[in-house]
Design an enzyme around this catalytic site. Structure first.
Site, PDB file in Angstrom:
ATOM      1  N   ALA A   1      23.549  51.862  41.917  1.00 10.55           N
ATOM      2  CA  ALA A   1      22.916  52.876  42.569  1.00 10.55           C
ATOM      3  C   ALA A   1      21.784  52.283  43.332  1.00 10.55           C
ATOM      4  O   ALA A   1      20.836  51.758  42.637  1.00 10.55           O
ATOM      5  CB  ALA A   1      22.638  54.008  41.518  1.00 10.55           C
ATOM      6  N   SER A   2      21.609  52.625  44.582  1.00 14.72           N
ATOM      7  CA  SER A   2      20.344  52.339  45.233  1.00 14.72           C
ATOM      8  C   SER A   2      19.358  53.254  45.095  1.00 14.72           C
ATOM      9  O   SER A   2      19.721  54.341  45.393  1.00 14.72           O
ATOM     10  CB  SER A   2      20.483  51.835  46.856  1.00 14.72           C
ATOM     11  N   CYS A   3      18.302  52.943  44.622  1.00 16.42           N
ATOM     12  CA  CYS A   3      17.218  54.080  44.298  1.00 16.42           C
ATOM     13  C   CYS A   3      16.537  54.564  45.757  1.00 16.42           C
ATOM     14  O   CYS A   3      16.645  53.557  46.523  1.00 16.42           O
ATOM     15  CB  CYS A   3      16.239  53.418  43.382  1.00 16.42           C
ATOM     16  N   ILE A   4      16.244  55.625  45.741  1.00 18.50           N
ATOM     17  CA  ILE A   4      15.518  56.155  47.026  1.00 18.50           C
ATOM     18  C   ILE A   4      14.032  56.496  46.872  1.00 18.50           C
ATOM     19  O   ILE A   4      13.712  56.639  45.675  1.00 18.50           O
ATOM     20  CB  ILE A   4      16.328  57.457  47.625  1.00 18.50           C
TER      21      ILE A   4
END
Lengths: 102, 411
Positions: free
Chosen positions: A99-102
């Site tokens: 999960a790429s953090c935002i």
């Protein structure tokens, strides 16, 4: 969702990632790699083992971290798993898509 | 007399100084806030400056103007923190001892992380819009540009305000349309992600908008270098994308002070508890805003919500009570989509942005994940709110620090 991989019924999500790492084995990895048109060499396996270890240690994965891991540099990572290496490699390794953090 | 020290007088640090100056007894606590800069910039304004929507005057004020009287502003460069000694060492050799430390040193761009990015074309045809200088140079370039390939690019996540590059692409479309030269400009949006955004429902809505505005998207692009001679960006797989103007968001990193202090991770972000905002290593250190490694958006709205919760936690810490594990990753962001319209998204750690109404369930007046003029007016009004309400640490009516699920369309 379920999918038959290497003769076994495996739980996967909509994108085809395994949802239960315990179901993963090497035959599944070979078949998922074949779907991505990759044939797994010992070098691939070093990277896959590294990803699985990081996953077990709950370390979030990113391209940057892999590049600095000492296991593989980013250039080679792309050669081993072309186009979107992190997505492809995690799928073959049977672990969740990072999960790429935002 | 005890001493609370805040590192950084940006959005997060200034809000915290204001909150705490109301809450801490003057007789018991001294508050110091340290920053080396003179100016406080309204960073969301960097998005509008290149298109001549805002002028520099709209986005720059003095730091001092927003620091409460009861807090003392220390102007100077920090050498490092010695967290085991509860001490901040300044570059001029002076020292500050603290009882509580709040790290609010922010994040900034690090173009030097990518080969060739800060090369011969830097601020000539390769621009950032995350600094005042970059944004201004880009404004001057766009004023006379006759068209060609405009590439809007994200180097790697996480970045401050992850929607800003999309907004830039939308505003560019609108800008060139108004100049009657949209047909002379090819806009490409290049991202390391697999789609326009990180959350599925918002990605769908935003990709639809990109298509509608004829903005091409190149996803899964992990940049290896910028070729200044050929004017192209090249990824590790050898994919090359040519540009006449490259507007890039370089790698973002926490402040070097955290690296020098041995308090940061590999990108200099300080590990903190994502629900309490307490440092994972030092009980009397708290981390607010972009400086922390928590998996929330790096955005002013997040710092604002965090500040309300952190204020309470600091009071609890002082009294020796357990901290509240309350921060839920709440973020609230306007997304400019051009032509006087905007989207609004409201989300947290566990709930992705969806459609609905905000802040009043079923009423609005703002619409979530849908373009509207009202949302755009909200974004413009936000600059006034930022200077007059937000920095002063005043609670924004009807908008709670934790996210509300009411009025939202979850499946």
């Amino acid at each position: 969702m379920e999918k038959v991989i290497a003769g076994k019924t495996i739980a996967v999500n909509e994108e085809g990632y395994l949802t239960d790492f315990k179901q993963w084995d090497k035959a599944i990895a070979d078949e998922l790699a074949a779907e991505a048109e990759i044939s797994l060499s010992p070098r691939h396996w070093e990277v896959l083992n590294y990803l699985q270890t990081e996953f077990k240690n709950e370390v979030p994965l990113s391209i940057r971290k892999i590049g600095k891991s000492g296991v593989v540099d980013i250039k080679e990572f792309y050669q081993l798993f072309p186009k979107a290496p992190l997505k492809t490699a995690t799928k073959i390794a049977g672990i969740p898509k990072p999960a790429s953090c935002i | 007399m005890k001493h609370l020290v805040i590192l950084g007088a940006g959005t997060a640090g200034t809000m915290m100084a204001n909150h705490l100056s109301h809450e801490l007894k003057k007789a018991d606590w001294k508050i110091s806030i340290i920053d080396e800069k003179e100016e406080h910039h309204y960073q969301p304004g960097y998005l509008f400056l290149p298109f001549d929507i805002y002028t520099p005057d709209d986005i720059i004020k003095s730091i001092e103007e927003f620091i409460p009287k009861h807090a003392s502003l220390v102007k100077g460069k920090i050498d490092k923190v010695e967290p085991k000694e509860n001490k901040v060492k300044m570059a001029d050799g002076s020292e500050l001892n603290y009882d509580i430390l709040i790290v609010a040193t922010g994040a900034k761009i690090a173009p030097e992380e990518t080969e060739g990015m800060k090369g011969s074309e830097w601020h000539k045809s390769v621009f950032d819009f995350y600094t005042f200088e970059g944004s201004l140079a880009l404004r001057n370039k766009l004023r006379n540009w006759e068209g060609g390939k405009l590439v809007v690019h994200i180097t790697e996540m996480p970045i401050k305000c992850p929607v800003a590059p999309l907004e830039f692409a939308f505003l560019a479309d609108s800008f060139f349309r108004h100049k009657h030269m949209r047909d002379k400009v090819e806009i490409t949006y290049v991202t390391p992600l697999s789609g326009a955004f990180t959350k599925p429902k918002a990605t769908e809505a935003l990709e639809h908008l990109l298509e509608e505005k004829h903005i091409k998207i190149e996803s899964d692009f992990a940049i290896e270098h910028v070729d200044n001679e050929k004017k192209e960006i090249v990824d590790y797989g050898g994919r090359a994308i040519p540009f006449d103007i490259l507007v890039t968001v370089p790698t973002n990193k926490g402040d070097e002070v955290m690296e020098r202090s041995g308090m940061g991770d590999d990108l200099n972000y300080v590990p903190a508890n994502k629900a309490t905002l307490q440092s994972k290593e030092y009980a009397n250190v708290f981390v607010l805003g972009d400086a922390s490694n928590i998996p929330a958006s790096k955005a002013g709205s997040v710092a604002h919500f965090e500040a309300e919760i952190l204020t309470e936690n600091i009071l609890r810490y002082i009294k020796g009570e357990p901290l509240k594990e309350e921060f839920d990753g709440h973020a609230n962001c306007f997304i400019e989509t051009g032509n006087g319209k905007a989207l609004l998204i409201d989300f947290n750690y566990t709930h992705e942005p969806v459609e609905g109404s905000f802040p009043f369930p079923g009423i609005g007046p703002l619409k979530l994940l849908k373009e509207s003029r009202m949302n755009h007016l909200g974004k413009l009004a936000f600059r006034w709110i930022y200077w007059n309400v937000l920095l002063k640490g005043t609670h924004i009516p009807f908008v709670s620090a934790t996210m509300s699920e009411a009025g939202k369309k979850y499946n």
